[in-house]
Design a protein around this motif. Structure first.
Motif, PDB file in Angstrom:
ATOM      1  N   ARG A   1      -4.623   5.039   3.606  1.00  0.00           N
ATOM      2  CA  ARG A   1      -5.568   4.578   4.628  1.00  0.00           C
ATOM      3  C   ARG A   1      -6.441   3.486   4.018  1.00  0.00           C
ATOM      4  NH1 ARG A   1      -6.750   8.577   8.881  1.00  0.00           N
ATOM      5  NH2 ARG A   1      -8.614   7.319   9.111  1.00  0.00           N
ATOM      6  N   TYR A   2      -6.866   2.550   4.844  1.00  0.00           N
ATOM      7  CA  TYR A   2      -7.744   1.482   4.365  1.00  0.00           C
ATOM      8  C   TYR A   2      -9.121   2.071   4.095  1.00  0.00           C
ATOM      9  CZ  TYR A   2     -10.425  -2.799   4.166  1.00  0.00           C
ATOM     10  OH  TYR A   2     -11.252  -3.805   3.752  1.00  0.00           O
ATOM     11  N   ARG A   3      -9.620   1.827   2.883  1.00  0.00           N
ATOM     12  CA  ARG A   3     -10.946   2.303   2.492  1.00  0.00           C
ATOM     13  C   ARG A   3     -11.736   1.091   1.999  1.00  0.00           C
ATOM     14  NH1 ARG A   3      -9.471   6.690  -1.768  1.00  0.00           N
ATOM     15  NH2 ARG A   3      -8.779   4.746  -2.643  1.00  0.00           N
TER      16      ARG A   3
ATOM     17  N   LYS B   1       0.850  -1.190   0.000  1.00  0.00           N
ATOM     18  CA  LYS B   1       0.000   0.000   0.000  1.00  0.00           C
ATOM     19  C   LYS B   1       0.882   1.235   0.000  1.00  0.00           C
ATOM     20  CE  LYS B   1      -0.553   0.954   4.908  1.00  0.00           C
ATOM     21  NZ  LYS B   1      -0.156   2.359   4.802  1.00  0.00           N
TER      22      LYS B   1
ATOM     23  N   TRP C   1      -5.045  -1.104  -1.786  1.00  0.00           N
ATOM     24  CA  TRP C   1      -4.170  -2.013  -1.061  1.00  0.00           C
ATOM     25  C   TRP C   1      -4.209  -3.347  -1.795  1.00  0.00           C
ATOM     26  CZ3 TRP C   1      -4.178  -1.899   4.951  1.00  0.00           C
ATOM     27  CH2 TRP C   1      -4.155  -0.583   5.406  1.00  0.00           C
TER      28      TRP C   1
END
Length: 189
Positions: A52-54, A47, A60
């Motif tokens: 940020r994880y979405r 990543k 990612w």
């Protein structure tokens, strides 16, 4: 790091594991060694450093370590003359034939080649009357036809294996191994 604080504070534990991160390609490749799977590392997440994880939006990627292995064709889905996919097994220490993997869909040429060599098994096959799931978290039974365990398939698989020795994700068929018989496939540990 917030996650690290949860570990040191005892909030996370048990099957959770704190893993490292790196921006060094060589270190990430070392983590891809199949031996790391025994410690619970089945791959690495790639990543952007500040990403940020979405959920549902991507950005990612999980890269899994893969290995080549063999399994005995124990059942098929679809018609016997053109099976798709294969259910593979190995014998355990008590000489029980256990399901260990399900292949991804087969190429048409492999379906024809394998279908020409399969023989339906009788009622004494250990998977006769057994139900398998088509995937993790599904309860719908996977229709299958048990076959005589005479063919060995070489597959490529990621190193994510559950406690029973089953691959958690579908494996990719590479070829039939005419050079070895079912008794040559290593047993389950």
């Amino acid at each position: 790091m917030r996650v690290e604080a949860l570990f040191t504070g005892g909030v996370l534990g048990g099957r959770w594991a704190l893993v490292g991160s790196t921006t060094e390609r060589a270190r990430a490749l070392a983590w891809m060694d199949p031996d790391w799977a025994r410690a619970g590392v089945e791959g690495v997440v790639v990543k952007p450093a500040g990403g940020r994880y979405r959920p549902g939006r991507g950005g990612w990627w999980k890269v899994r370590s893969r290995e080549s292995t063999e399994g005995v064709v124990g059942a098929v889905t679809g018609p016997l003359s053109a099976p798709d996919p294969l259910l593979l097994g190995r014998w355990d220490a008590e000489a029980r034939f256990r399901m260990t993997a399900r292949t991804t869909p087969l190429p048409a040429t492999a379906r024809r080649e394998i279908g020409a060599r399969l023989t339906a098994a009788g009622d004494d096959h250990p998977w006769h009357g057994v139900t398998f799931s088509p995937g993790w978290g599904t309860r719908t039974p996977l229709p299958h036809v048990p076959v005589e365990p005479a063919l060995v398939a070489e597959v490529t698989a990621d190193t994510s294996v559950d406690d029973a020795g089953r691959y958690r994700h579908p494996v990719k068929f590479l070829r039939l191994r005419d050079d070895i018989g079912p008794d040559s496939v290593p047993p389950l540990p």
